[in-house]
Every structure is written in C-alpha cells, then in structure tokens.
Design an enzyme around this catalytic site. Structure first.
Site, PDB file in Angstrom:
ATOM      1  N   LYS A 111       0.863   5.794   8.028  1.00  0.00           N
ATOM      2  CA  LYS A 111       1.409   5.963   6.668  1.00  0.00           C
ATOM      3  C   LYS A 111       0.279   6.083   5.648  1.00  0.00           C
ATOM      4  O   LYS A 111       0.281   6.960   4.784  1.00  0.00           O
ATOM      5  CB  LYS A 111       2.319   4.761   6.399  1.00  0.00           C
ATOM      6  CG  LYS A 111       2.865   4.588   5.025  1.00  0.00           C
ATOM      7  CD  LYS A 111       2.145   3.575   4.168  1.00  0.00           C
ATOM      8  CE  LYS A 111       2.003   2.196   4.704  1.00  0.00           C
ATOM      9  NZ  LYS A 111       1.373   1.233   3.825  1.00  0.00           N
ATOM     10  N   LYS A 140      -7.326   1.689  -2.310  1.00  0.00           N
ATOM     11  CA  LYS A 140      -6.860   1.251  -0.987  1.00  0.00           C
ATOM     12  C   LYS A 140      -6.924   2.405   0.031  1.00  0.00           C
ATOM     13  O   LYS A 140      -7.265   2.198   1.194  1.00  0.00           O
ATOM     14  CB  LYS A 140      -5.423   0.709  -1.108  1.00  0.00           C
ATOM     15  CG  LYS A 140      -4.753   0.350   0.190  1.00  0.00           C
ATOM     16  CD  LYS A 140      -5.352  -0.865   0.875  1.00  0.00           C
ATOM     17  CE  LYS A 140      -4.663  -1.121   2.213  1.00  0.00           C
ATOM     18  NZ  LYS A 140      -5.228  -2.221   2.964  1.00  0.00           N
ATOM     19  N   SER A 144       0.875  -1.185   0.000  1.00  0.00           N
ATOM     20  CA  SER A 144       0.000   0.000   0.000  1.00  0.00           C
ATOM     21  C   SER A 144       0.902   1.222   0.000  1.00  0.00           C
ATOM     22  O   SER A 144       1.543   1.519   1.016  1.00  0.00           O
ATOM     23  CB  SER A 144      -0.864   0.031   1.270  1.00  0.00           C
ATOM     24  OG  SER A 144      -1.566  -1.160   1.426  1.00  0.00           O
TER      25      SER A 144
HETATM   26  P1  NAD Z   1       5.950  -5.958   7.339  1.00  0.00           P
HETATM   27  O1  NAD Z   1       6.730  -4.820   7.866  1.00  0.00           O
HETATM   28  O2  NAD Z   1       5.551  -7.077   8.241  1.00  0.00           O
HETATM   29  O3  NAD Z   1       6.739  -6.629   6.081  1.00  0.00           O
HETATM   30  C1  NAD Z   1       7.495  -5.923   5.159  1.00  0.00           C
HETATM   31  C2  NAD Z   1       8.707  -6.779   4.751  1.00  0.00           C
HETATM   32  O4  NAD Z   1       9.450  -6.074   3.744  1.00  0.00           O
HETATM   33  C3  NAD Z   1       9.679  -7.059   5.900  1.00  0.00           C
HETATM   34  O5  NAD Z   1       9.922  -8.444   6.009  1.00  0.00           O
HETATM   35  C4  NAD Z   1      10.947  -6.268   5.494  1.00  0.00           C
HETATM   36  O6  NAD Z   1      12.141  -6.879   5.946  1.00  0.00           O
HETATM   37  C5  NAD Z   1      10.839  -6.282   3.987  1.00  0.00           C
HETATM   38  N1  NAD Z   1      11.601  -5.230   3.306  1.00  0.00           N
HETATM   39  C6  NAD Z   1      11.670  -3.905   3.594  1.00  0.00           C
HETATM   40  N2  NAD Z   1      12.434  -3.253   2.706  1.00  0.00           N
HETATM   41  C7  NAD Z   1      12.869  -4.191   1.824  1.00  0.00           C
HETATM   42  C8  NAD Z   1      13.694  -4.131   0.655  1.00  0.00           C
HETATM   43  N3  NAD Z   1      14.226  -2.987   0.229  1.00  0.00           N
HETATM   44  N4  NAD Z   1      13.933  -5.297  -0.003  1.00  0.00           N
HETATM   45  C9  NAD Z   1      13.406  -6.475   0.409  1.00  0.00           C
HETATM   46  N5  NAD Z   1      12.615  -6.582   1.504  1.00  0.00           N
HETATM   47  C10 NAD Z   1      12.356  -5.465   2.210  1.00  0.00           C
HETATM   48  O7  NAD Z   1       4.667  -5.305   6.650  1.00  0.00           O
HETATM   49  P2  NAD Z   1       3.265  -6.025   6.286  1.00  0.00           P
HETATM   50  O8  NAD Z   1       2.337  -5.916   7.444  1.00  0.00           O
HETATM   51  O9  NAD Z   1       3.538  -7.343   5.646  1.00  0.00           O
HETATM   52  O10 NAD Z   1       2.709  -4.981   5.196  1.00  0.00           O
HETATM   53  C11 NAD Z   1       3.219  -4.926   3.862  1.00  0.00           C
HETATM   54  C12 NAD Z   1       2.338  -3.970   3.067  1.00  0.00           C
HETATM   55  O11 NAD Z   1       0.988  -4.471   3.057  1.00  0.00           O
HETATM   56  C13 NAD Z   1       2.265  -2.545   3.651  1.00  0.00           C
HETATM   57  O12 NAD Z   1       2.219  -1.602   2.621  1.00  0.00           O
HETATM   58  C14 NAD Z   1       0.947  -2.568   4.427  1.00  0.00           C
HETATM   59  O13 NAD Z   1       0.392  -1.264   4.545  1.00  0.00           O
HETATM   60  C15 NAD Z   1       0.105  -3.485   3.557  1.00  0.00           C
HETATM   61  N6  NAD Z   1      -0.980  -4.188   4.260  1.00  0.00           N
HETATM   62  C16 NAD Z   1      -0.771  -4.761   5.472  1.00  0.00           C
HETATM   63  C17 NAD Z   1      -1.829  -5.404   6.117  1.00  0.00           C
HETATM   64  C18 NAD Z   1      -1.659  -6.035   7.475  1.00  0.00           C
HETATM   65  O14 NAD Z   1      -2.684  -6.361   8.114  1.00  0.00           O
HETATM   66  N7  NAD Z   1      -0.445  -6.237   7.973  1.00  0.00           N
HETATM   67  C19 NAD Z   1      -3.096  -5.472   5.517  1.00  0.00           C
HETATM   68  C20 NAD Z   1      -3.271  -4.913   4.248  1.00  0.00           C
HETATM   69  C21 NAD Z   1      -2.201  -4.264   3.622  1.00  0.00           C
END
Ligand code: NAD
Length: 294
Positions: free
Chosen positions: A238, A170, A95
């Site tokens: 964010k 979103k 997102s």
């Molecule tokens: P998270 O922080 O758990 O996971 C993100 C991952 O990306 C981490 O493992 C991190 O190490 C990795 N990362 C960061 N920079 C990187 C790079 N340059 N190269 C490779 N890997 C890298 O976040 P999440 O909760 O999985 O959310 C991910 C996205 O999904 C976000 O944009 C969030 O807003 C969206 N989202 C999350 C949820 C939720 O309930 N958690 C629901 C809907 C949408």
C-alpha cells in the site's frame, strides 16, 4: 484533556495504552469488539462509534490501515465529523496518500475541525516502548497544542510542513526501508548459498557502513524464521503504491521502488501478504533454493 482513539490494531493498541499510562482519559473505538475490550480492560472508555468518540473528546487520533478506512471513519456515516465540535483537532496517524490527507482536511475544515497528518515509523516494538518517530504536517498552532500528547507515543516528534507533508515524509521513509530489506535479503542469500554462516556475516558487518536499523531489526528474526507481523507485506505494498502514484503525479520516476514493489507482488501471489516485511527474503530464497537460518 480527553483524547479519542480510533483504530486499535497492531499499532493503535499500544499507542492508546501509552496515553492511558501517561494519565490521559481516552475514549476508544474499533470495528473489532475484541480490540476495544483490550483497551477498556486497560482503563479506556468505550465509544459506540467514531462520531460518539468525537462528541466526547477535544482531540481525536485515528490509526487505520489506509486512505479508504480513514475516509470512512472520518467522513462516513457515524464518522468523526458527525460528532465533532468546531475546534476539535483530528490527528490522523495512519500512513495514507498525502493527497487523501489534503482532501480529508478540506472536508474537516468545513466543520471547523483542524486536521494534522502524523504518520509514524518504528513498528510495534517502538509503539509499545513509546519511542516512535512521528512526522507531522498541518497548521503549527494545532501541532503545538497536541505536541505533548504525541511525545507520550514517540521519542522524535517533528513538524515537517503543511497538511500532507507528514505522509510525504513517511513515503520517503517507506522507500528507504523497503529497499534496505531487499538489499539485506539479496546479500544474506548470496553469503549463505556461498557457504558462509549468515549469523557470522551479520555480526561482522553490522558495525560498518552496511549496518542499519533495518539490519538489526530484521536479520535476527530471519535467522529464527520468524515472519510474524510486525508490519505486513500488504501494508508495505500500500505504501509503495502511494509512493509510485505520488512520484508519477509530481514527475519523479522511482525505478528501485517499482522493482521491490514487484517482489512484494510476487510474495502476495505466493500467499505471503500477511507476513512481516522481513519476509521479503523468501522471494530471494525461492530463486536461489536456500534458506537463511541459524
Ligand atoms: P492493523 O490492521 O493492525 O490495525 C488497524 C485497525 O483499524 C484494526 O484494528 C481495524 O479493525 C481498525 N479499523 C479499520 N477500519 C476501521 C474503521 N472504519 N473504524 C474503526 N476501526 C477501523 O494495522 P496497523 O499495523 O496497526 O497499522 C495502522 C497504520 O499504521 C497503517 O497505516 C500502517 O501502514 C501504519 N504503520 C504500521 C506499522 C507496523 O509496524 N504495523 C508501522 C508504522 C506505521
């Protein structure tokens, strides 16, 4: 077809696992080695970098926190564009700001890489079940090519328009969720302090007009005092920041969104940025000096 998956956090890990379960070969990368190991243990191939993942696959999925992370993983050193062949489809499921999606897609197009923005709604439980709602922006022919892949991660996959439309949709989703959680919190704190059992309030109202997916997902966790994420308050900040910026750009004031944003900022100051967004209720609880619990 070989699929690349970059970003194996709360959401990316179960989503990539569902692709493996569906029989796809998946090459994975994350900057955190333990996150990669969880997927290679489940049968994925390890990529050495985002560029390496892209060089070995035809479709690359990214699931990263925010715009700067996607820019780094796609446009940066050892990023997707360094390894990708022309014709590769990049599906960014993070997102991020709609404008950032457009910028990244323009840079990708210079290398012959077609980009879709395909953020998701539903959170970790639906990521695990493969029942996410996925909203997709970008060229329709590229969407058709990856639709079956997306359907392995989501039960609703809807093409909403050109690149950036997925993230615009979103943002609308995130406004509705944040305001719902705040409304639920305000109401449950009131009922509790007035002496009514909050669990009974929940069961009495959930079948009526006040019932919602948010109510059913968050009230049981609040009653158990479980604020483990799920979706972290800092990630919701964010999203609301992106919504407010976009609102200013296109000329739409967002008074309620701004108020909930400030509630989340107060929780951040209070050390609760890492809590699930259901933890918004703690702001109201502090004001009213009462806890909503079983
Ligand atoms: P998270 O922080 O758990 O996971 C993100 C991952 O990306 C981490 O493992 C991190 O190490 C990795 N990362 C960061 N920079 C990187 C790079 N340059 N190269 C490779 N890997 C890298 O976040 P999440 O909760 O999985 O959310 C991910 C996205 O999904 C976000 O944009 C969030 O807003 C969206 N989202 C999350 C949820 C939720 O309930 N958690 C629901 C809907 C949408």
């Amino acid at each position: 077809m070989k699929i690349g998956f970059i970003g194996l956090g709360i959401m990316g890990k179960p989503m990539a696992k569902n692709l493996l379960k569906a029989g796809y070969s998946v090459v994975v990368y994350d900057i955190v080695p333990e996150a990669v190991k969880a997927l290679t243990d489940a049968g994925a191939e390890k990529g050495e970098s985002s560029a390496d993942v892209a060089s070995k696959t035809e479709v690359v999925i990214t699931m990263l926190p925010n715009s700067p992370h996607v820019k780094e993983a796609v446009l940066g050193k050892n990023g997707v564009l360094e390894g990708a062949k022309p014709g590769t489809i990049l599906v960014d499921m993070s997102s991020i700001a709609p404008l950032a999606s457009k910028e990244i897609s323009e840079k990708a197009a210079e290398k012959g890489v077609i980009m879709l923005d395909a953020p998701v709604s539903g959170g970790e439980p639906k990521a695990i079940d493969g029942t996410l709602s996925i909203m997709v922006g970008g060229p329709v022919d590229a969407f058709k090519k990856v639709e079956d892949i997306l359907k392995k991660m989501g039960s609703s996959v809807v093409h909403v328009g050109e690149i950036g439309s997925g993230n615009m949709t979103k943002l609308a989703n995130q406004i509705i969720v944040a305001l719902n959680i705040a409304a639920m919190s305000e109401a449950m704190v009131l009922a509790t302090k007035a002496g009514v059992d909050p669990e009974k309030v929940y069961h009495a109202i959930r079948g009526g007009l006040a019932g919602s997916t948010v109510l059913d997902a968050k009230v049981p966790l609040v009653l158990q005092r479980n604020f483990k994420p799920g979706f972290r308050i800092e990630l919701h900040i964010k999203d609301l920041m992106n919504a407010i910026e976009t609102g200013h750009e296109v000329g739409v004031p967002l008074p309620l969104t701004s108020q909930v944003m400030e509630i989340m900022q107060a929780l951040k100051v209070d050390g609760k940025a890492g809590n699930d967004h259901g933890g918004i209720i703690q702001f109201y609880e502090k004001l009213a000096q009462i806890e909503v619990k079983k």
